[in-house]
Design a protein around this motif. Sequence first.
Motif, PDB file in Angstrom:
ATOM      1  N   ILE A 155       0.838  -1.207   0.000  1.00  0.00           N
ATOM      2  CA  ILE A 155       0.000   0.000   0.000  1.00  0.00           C
ATOM      3  C   ILE A 155       0.871   1.254   0.000  1.00  0.00           C
ATOM      4  N   GLY A 156       1.960   1.209   0.743  1.00  0.00           N
ATOM      5  CA  GLY A 156       2.859   2.360   0.753  1.00  0.00           C
ATOM      6  C   GLY A 156       3.636   2.438   2.050  1.00  0.00           C
ATOM      7  N   ARG A 157       4.747   3.171   2.004  1.00  0.00           N
ATOM      8  CA  ARG A 157       5.597   3.196   3.180  1.00  0.00           C
ATOM      9  C   ARG A 157       5.225   4.332   4.128  1.00  0.00           C
ATOM     10  N   LYS A 158       5.480   4.088   5.403  1.00  0.00           N
ATOM     11  CA  LYS A 158       5.282   5.080   6.452  1.00  0.00           C
ATOM     12  C   LYS A 158       6.637   5.311   7.125  1.00  0.00           C
ATOM     13  N   ASN A 159       6.810   6.525   7.641  1.00  0.00           N
ATOM     14  CA  ASN A 159       8.054   6.899   8.291  1.00  0.00           C
ATOM     15  C   ASN A 159       7.766   7.196   9.759  1.00  0.00           C
ATOM     16  N   TYR A 160       8.338   6.389  10.647  1.00  0.00           N
ATOM     17  CA  TYR A 160       8.157   6.638  12.082  1.00  0.00           C
ATOM     18  C   TYR A 160       8.488   8.086  12.426  1.00  0.00           C
ATOM     19  N   ARG A 161       9.508   8.624  11.780  1.00  0.00           N
ATOM     20  CA  ARG A 161      10.017   9.957  12.125  1.00  0.00           C
ATOM     21  C   ARG A 161       8.958  11.048  11.954  1.00  0.00           C
ATOM     22  N   ASN A 162       7.929  10.780  11.138  1.00  0.00           N
ATOM     23  CA  ASN A 162       6.851  11.763  10.965  1.00  0.00           C
ATOM     24  C   ASN A 162       5.910  11.796  12.163  1.00  0.00           C
ATOM     25  N   HIS A 163       6.035  10.809  13.052  1.00  0.00           N
ATOM     26  CA  HIS A 163       5.080  10.678  14.157  1.00  0.00           C
ATOM     27  C   HIS A 163       5.743  10.607  15.535  1.00  0.00           C
ATOM     28  N   ILE A 164       6.979  10.129  15.581  1.00  0.00           N
ATOM     29  CA  ILE A 164       7.689   9.994  16.848  1.00  0.00           C
ATOM     30  C   ILE A 164       9.187  10.090  16.560  1.00  0.00           C
ATOM     31  N   ALA A 165       9.929  10.608  17.525  1.00  0.00           N
ATOM     32  CA  ALA A 165      11.355  10.902  17.323  1.00  0.00           C
ATOM     33  C   ALA A 165      12.206   9.638  17.355  1.00  0.00           C
ATOM     34  N   LEU A 166      12.266   8.938  16.216  1.00  0.00           N
ATOM     35  CA  LEU A 166      12.985   7.667  16.143  1.00  0.00           C
ATOM     36  C   LEU A 166      13.823   7.573  14.879  1.00  0.00           C
ATOM     37  N   ASN A 167      14.987   6.949  14.980  1.00  0.00           N
ATOM     38  CA  ASN A 167      15.766   6.570  13.796  1.00  0.00           C
ATOM     39  C   ASN A 167      15.635   5.084  13.497  1.00  0.00           C
ATOM     40  N   LEU A 168      15.443   4.289  14.555  1.00  0.00           N
ATOM     41  CA  LEU A 168      15.355   2.829  14.428  1.00  0.00           C
ATOM     42  C   LEU A 168      14.198   2.333  15.282  1.00  0.00           C
ATOM     43  N   ALA A 169      13.579   1.215  14.903  1.00  0.00           N
ATOM     44  CA  ALA A 169      12.539   0.587  15.726  1.00  0.00           C
ATOM     45  C   ALA A 169      12.567  -0.915  15.485  1.00  0.00           C
ATOM     46  N   THR A 170      12.158  -1.706  16.483  1.00  0.00           N
ATOM     47  CA  THR A 170      12.258  -3.156  16.325  1.00  0.00           C
ATOM     48  C   THR A 170      11.152  -3.689  15.409  1.00  0.00           C
ATOM     49  N   ALA A 171      11.355  -4.910  14.935  1.00  0.00           N
ATOM     50  CA  ALA A 171      10.345  -5.624  14.153  1.00  0.00           C
ATOM     51  C   ALA A 171       9.634  -6.656  15.019  1.00  0.00           C
ATOM     52  N   HIS A 172       9.800  -6.542  16.348  1.00  0.00           N
ATOM     53  CA  HIS A 172       9.183  -7.498  17.277  1.00  0.00           C
ATOM     54  C   HIS A 172       8.405  -6.774  18.375  1.00  0.00           C
ATOM     55  N   PRO A 173       7.274  -6.152  18.015  1.00  0.00           N
ATOM     56  CA  PRO A 173       6.454  -5.498  19.035  1.00  0.00           C
ATOM     57  C   PRO A 173       5.707  -6.522  19.877  1.00  0.00           C
ATOM     58  N   HIS A 174       5.027  -6.028  20.912  1.00  0.00           N
ATOM     59  CA  HIS A 174       4.133  -6.854  21.719  1.00  0.00           C
ATOM     60  C   HIS A 174       2.712  -6.319  21.566  1.00  0.00           C
ATOM     61  N   TYR A 175       1.741  -7.214  21.744  1.00  0.00           N
ATOM     62  CA  TYR A 175       0.323  -6.850  21.674  1.00  0.00           C
ATOM     63  C   TYR A 175      -0.330  -7.241  22.985  1.00  0.00           C
ATOM     64  N   ASP A 176      -1.120  -6.322  23.574  1.00  0.00           N
ATOM     65  CA  ASP A 176      -1.814  -6.696  24.810  1.00  0.00           C
ATOM     66  C   ASP A 176      -3.211  -7.219  24.478  1.00  0.00           C
ATOM     67  N   GLU A 177      -3.956  -7.597  25.517  1.00  0.00           N
ATOM     68  CA  GLU A 177      -5.253  -8.248  25.291  1.00  0.00           C
ATOM     69  C   GLU A 177      -6.285  -7.294  24.685  1.00  0.00           C
ATOM     70  N   GLU A 178      -6.046  -5.988  24.834  1.00  0.00           N
ATOM     71  CA  GLU A 178      -6.975  -5.018  24.239  1.00  0.00           C
ATOM     72  C   GLU A 178      -6.650  -4.742  22.771  1.00  0.00           C
ATOM     73  N   GLY A 179      -5.514  -5.259  22.299  1.00  0.00           N
ATOM     74  CA  GLY A 179      -5.132  -5.029  20.911  1.00  0.00           C
ATOM     75  C   GLY A 179      -4.175  -3.869  20.714  1.00  0.00           C
ATOM     76  N   ASN A 180      -3.724  -3.249  21.824  1.00  0.00           N
ATOM     77  CA  ASN A 180      -2.715  -2.186  21.717  1.00  0.00           C
ATOM     78  C   ASN A 180      -1.367  -2.796  21.343  1.00  0.00           C
ATOM     79  N   THR A 181      -0.560  -2.046  20.616  1.00  0.00           N
ATOM     80  CA  THR A 181       0.769  -2.503  20.206  1.00  0.00           C
ATOM     81  C   THR A 181       1.834  -1.695  20.937  1.00  0.00           C
ATOM     82  N   TYR A 182       2.802  -2.399  21.524  1.00  0.00           N
ATOM     83  CA  TYR A 182       3.924  -1.756  22.210  1.00  0.00           C
ATOM     84  C   TYR A 182       5.203  -2.060  21.426  1.00  0.00           C
ATOM     85  N   ASN A 183       6.047  -1.040  21.281  1.00  0.00           N
ATOM     86  CA  ASN A 183       7.303  -1.279  20.578  1.00  0.00           C
ATOM     87  C   ASN A 183       8.395  -0.380  21.165  1.00  0.00           C
ATOM     88  N   MET A 184       9.624  -0.662  20.752  1.00  0.00           N
ATOM     89  CA  MET A 184      10.786   0.096  21.203  1.00  0.00           C
ATOM     90  C   MET A 184      11.584   0.588  20.010  1.00  0.00           C
TER      91      MET A 184
END
Length: 526
Positions: A155-184
């Motif tokens: 569909i198209g690429r997104k840039n973390y930097r447009n939304h949060i101050a990051l240069n790198l982010a993991t490809a292994h987030p966690h999901y809680d029971e409510e469906g929220n996604t946590y990442n570093m």
Amino acid sequence: MQSIISRNGCETPEPVKAEVKGSVPSWLQGTLLRNGPGLFSVGNSEYNHWFDGLSLIHSFTFSNGEVTYRSKFLKSDTYKRNIKANKIVVSEFGTMIYPDPCKNIFSRAFTHLQNVISDFTDNNLINIIRYGQDYYASSEVNYINQIDPNTLETIGRKNYRNHIALNLATAHPHYDEEGNTYNMGTAIIGFGQPKYMIFKVPADASDKNHKKSALRKVQQICSVPFRSSLFPSYFHSFGMTENYIVFVEQPFKLDIVKLATAYFRGVNWGGCLKFDQDDMTFFHIINRKTGKEISTCFHADALVVFHHINAYEDDGHVVFDLISYKDSNLYNMFYLENIKKETSNFIQSHKSFSPPSCQRFVIPLNINKEFPSGSNLVTLTDTTAQAILQEDGSIYCQPDTLFIGLELPGINYKFNAKKYRYFYGSRLEWSPHPNKIAKFDIVERKHVEWVQKDCYPSEPVFVASPGAVEEDDGVILSSIVSADPSISPFMLVLDAKTFKEIARASIPTTVHMDLHGLFIPAADSS
């Protein structure tokens, strides 16, 4: 074996029906998405490293006992530029490309490090992750590419930097029971003080038409400053319990000065990682609701970790299981010149390979500093892991080794962040590429295996039976490729409880070995 790993893969853009032997459970309804490198040369130019290959996304769809397969290359900007030029024109982890000097953004030298880091490839070949109800191919850079989980169209690429101050982010987030996604992620430059960042994307972040980025609703939970601003710790994943994030700040580090000058030195990005065996490993335990870190210093001997298995809280302790190495040689094994060696030569040249060790660490949350130094503060009876109080008030952690020789771990994700008993993974012995799947019982400290001669399984994925109560009530799915030309690639379905094969779906086309993926239940992918 080596040739089936490093050869170029092919797309199968339209669904093909697999031939099922045995019986795929009728309740198994959904799509297993897989991601990994699939194209290792473009025109006459070749990549140096297996982790450089252009992303090839696979889908295995299960419906009413039948299985269909399709695959498409991720149409990233990197892919399009390479194909248009008919050669590799974008640098990757292990392959530095030298463009026309007149167009060279690197020529502004060290002061323009921000340009270097913002121009990472968007070849997202590691995993498929979910933010809100949107699915993305991801690697570890500031770009992710949204895909349609049904058609595999990019569909198209997104840039973390447009939304949060990051240069790198993991490809292994966690999901809680409510469906929220946590990442570093990591903020290296351009965002004030260099730091590690923990963030959350709410479950309702997607708009109904999937037109707006789910990242627009990203929330920063907290940040952790680097111990050394020029040598941040590399991390591939992290742990999460009901209340805490577990971040391992390991002495496997990114050399920022080397990264900034890599182009001039003729060094690839992989060469900017270094393991400092004389340093320590530090464990950060951060409350994921308040963003506050526990102030005690928890440390352990030097180790290298890529994958966490699970983490949970138990009677005033945080317990976390991970797969560690004694050095960083694993990455070197994946250079294609090594992978292409004959099996006997490969074994001979990697006899010093540090095997993956599944280890349990235990962090006591309620620390009584009145105890004498040298006291073990772990009071759990089901582990030999120790947390030794030091004279300076810090805690030295020693692991309980659960199992040796397993990677690409998976669990019943309903038990993520909870006390659990079983994990699954790919057995690694002489080679970085697995030839067996294993199920490990933490309570009994026993394992069982599936193996077939000349067959190489991908990361095993657990899917729970509907209404399952027992932790291992479900199936294990693994995509299998074979070095034997008479054996078609197939999707293996094991009974997770007995670890016996209940079905295999032979795919009438080529399938490439992959890295990671995600099972999307049928109700979620529509």
